[in-house]
Write a protein that holds these residues in place. Structure first.
Motif, PDB file in Angstrom:
ATOM      1  N   VAL A 102      -2.232  16.993   4.614  1.00 21.87           N
ATOM      2  CA  VAL A 102      -1.095  16.856   3.704  1.00 21.87           C
ATOM      3  C   VAL A 102      -0.787  15.382   3.479  1.00 21.87           C
ATOM      4  CG1 VAL A 102       1.353  17.353   3.357  1.00 21.87           C
ATOM      5  CG2 VAL A 102      -0.132  19.067   4.418  1.00 21.87           C
ATOM      6  N   ALA A 103      -0.656  15.004   2.210  1.00 23.62           N
ATOM      7  CA  ALA A 103      -0.343  13.614   1.876  1.00 23.62           C
ATOM      8  C   ALA A 103       1.041  13.251   2.397  1.00 23.62           C
ATOM      9  CB  ALA A 103      -0.402  13.422   0.366  1.00 23.62           C
ATOM     10  N   GLN A 149      -4.706   9.149   3.308  1.00 20.98           N
ATOM     11  CA  GLN A 149      -4.959  10.554   2.996  1.00 20.98           C
ATOM     12  C   GLN A 149      -6.111  11.085   3.844  1.00 20.98           C
ATOM     13  OE1 GLN A 149      -3.586  12.933   0.233  1.00 20.98           O
ATOM     14  NE2 GLN A 149      -4.368  13.945   2.050  1.00 20.98           N
ATOM     15  N   ALA A 199      -8.174  17.690   0.136  1.00 21.35           N
ATOM     16  CA  ALA A 199      -6.901  17.158   0.614  1.00 21.35           C
ATOM     17  C   ALA A 199      -5.789  18.048   0.081  1.00 21.35           C
ATOM     18  CB  ALA A 199      -6.710  15.721   0.141  1.00 21.35           C
ATOM     19  N   ASN A 222      -2.013  17.899  -1.576  1.00 22.52           N
ATOM     20  CA  ASN A 222      -1.067  16.950  -2.167  1.00 22.52           C
ATOM     21  C   ASN A 222       0.371  17.252  -1.751  1.00 22.52           C
ATOM     22  OD1 ASN A 222      -0.116  19.061  -3.796  1.00 22.52           O
ATOM     23  ND2 ASN A 222      -1.340  18.440  -5.566  1.00 22.52           N
ATOM     24  N   GLU A 223       1.306  16.456  -2.291  1.00 24.12           N
ATOM     25  CA  GLU A 223       2.700  16.567  -1.874  1.00 24.12           C
ATOM     26  C   GLU A 223       3.306  17.935  -2.177  1.00 24.12           C
ATOM     27  OE1 GLU A 223       1.379  14.322  -3.757  1.00 24.12           O
ATOM     28  OE2 GLU A 223       1.783  12.301  -2.993  1.00 24.12           O
ATOM     29  N   THR A 224       2.755  18.631  -3.168  1.00 23.94           N
ATOM     30  CA  THR A 224       3.281  19.948  -3.526  1.00 23.94           C
ATOM     31  C   THR A 224       2.621  21.078  -2.741  1.00 23.94           C
ATOM     32  OG1 THR A 224       1.686  20.235  -5.341  1.00 23.94           O
ATOM     33  CG2 THR A 224       3.770  19.128  -5.858  1.00 23.94           C
ATOM     34  N   THR A 255      -6.749  20.192  -3.046  1.00 29.80           N
ATOM     35  CA  THR A 255      -7.563  19.663  -4.139  1.00 29.80           C
ATOM     36  C   THR A 255      -8.918  19.233  -3.598  1.00 29.80           C
ATOM     37  OG1 THR A 255      -5.587  18.885  -5.303  1.00 29.80           O
ATOM     38  CG2 THR A 255      -7.694  17.935  -5.962  1.00 29.80           C
TER      39      THR A 255
END
Length: 263
Positions: A87-88, A94, A161, A163-165, A169
């Protein structure tokens, strides 16, 4: 993913883990017993004590658990807990995780593209257009085989990875076609040979290429039920079969059998 010759590509890493997990070996007694749960168990065991980029491969490896509706919430909770490494977050690099799973579909989404992985029905993996286009060019043979027959499954190995949401991805990926028994195949001729060996209840080990180029001849399978020495089987075009016949005496090990397909 491009290999420099001294490191394993993503595809070669998948081949290595498949070999280490014993999933290239087939015996008649395995029939009906090699499920996704079995495949996952052996892959995780193969990843134990392996190091990738200085870190434990096992801690970064995500292989979906067998999905059941009754355990949906527990499965999702364990998945999200495992993904926390990727998680970013502000102030830290990352982190990427490694996915191995069976592909259900790779299709356009409302924005970009998405890969749907079996046993992960509640979360697709996003990928951008450039990666999607490269996928079609690089793995045209595998995708064509997958689309043309019901007897093929498609496996992926991918770095991803989150992402913030919370959306995973994909950064890079590779594909590997396998039979219904989870035995890797490169083309229709290999699939025909492997299916015949399974039907005839033979014991064998399926050969893999790792980082070897497609132009290099490698054994498709080695029969291990023929006495003290394995019998090597090769899949070839008719032209290659003729060339192998003239080169046979120069080989260290004799060519025991050749399965010829017209290409």
């Amino acid at each position: 993913m491009v290999s420099d010759g001294s490191k394993l590509s993503l595809r070669a890493l998948l081949h290595y883990l498949w070999d280490q997990a014993g999933l290239t070996r087939w015996e008649p007694g395995f029939a009906g017993k090699r499920s996704w749960g079995t495949v996952r168990k052996h892959l995780l065991q193969a990843a134990e004590h392996k190091i990738a980029r200085g870190e434990s491969l096992r801690s970064r490896l995500y292989i979906p658990e067998v999905f059941t509706v009754e355990q949906r919430d527990q499965l999702n909770a364990r998945r999200l807990g495992h993904w926390r490494h990727a998680v970013a977050a502000p102030g830290r690099p990352q982190q990427l995780m490694l996915l191995i799973g069976e592909v259900k579909e790779i299709v356009p989404a409302r924005y970009g593209y998405r890969a749907v992985i079996k046993h992960v029905p509640d979360q697709a993996f996003a990928l951008d257009e450039a990666l999607y286009r490269r996928l079609g060019r690089r793995f045209e043979a595998e995708l064509t085989l997958w689309g043309a027959t019901d007897g093929v499954r498609m496996l992926t190995i991918a770095t991803f990875a989150v992402n913030e949401t919370g959306i995973p991805t994909i950064a890079e990926l590779s594909l590997m076609a396998v039979t219904l028994q989870w035995l890797p195949v490169d083309n229709l001729f290999e699939m025909q040979l492997v299916d015949r060996l399974v039907t005839e209840r033979r014991s064998f080990i399926k050969g893999l290429r790792y980082n070897v180029s497609p132009s290099t001849v490698v054994a498709t399978a080695a029969l291990i039920d023929t006495g003290d020495r394995p019998t090597m089987l090769f899949v070839s075009s008719l032209a290659e079969a003729a060339r192998w016949g003239t080169d046979r005496e120069s080989r260290e090990q004799p060519l025991a059998a050749t399965w010829c397909g017209i290409t």
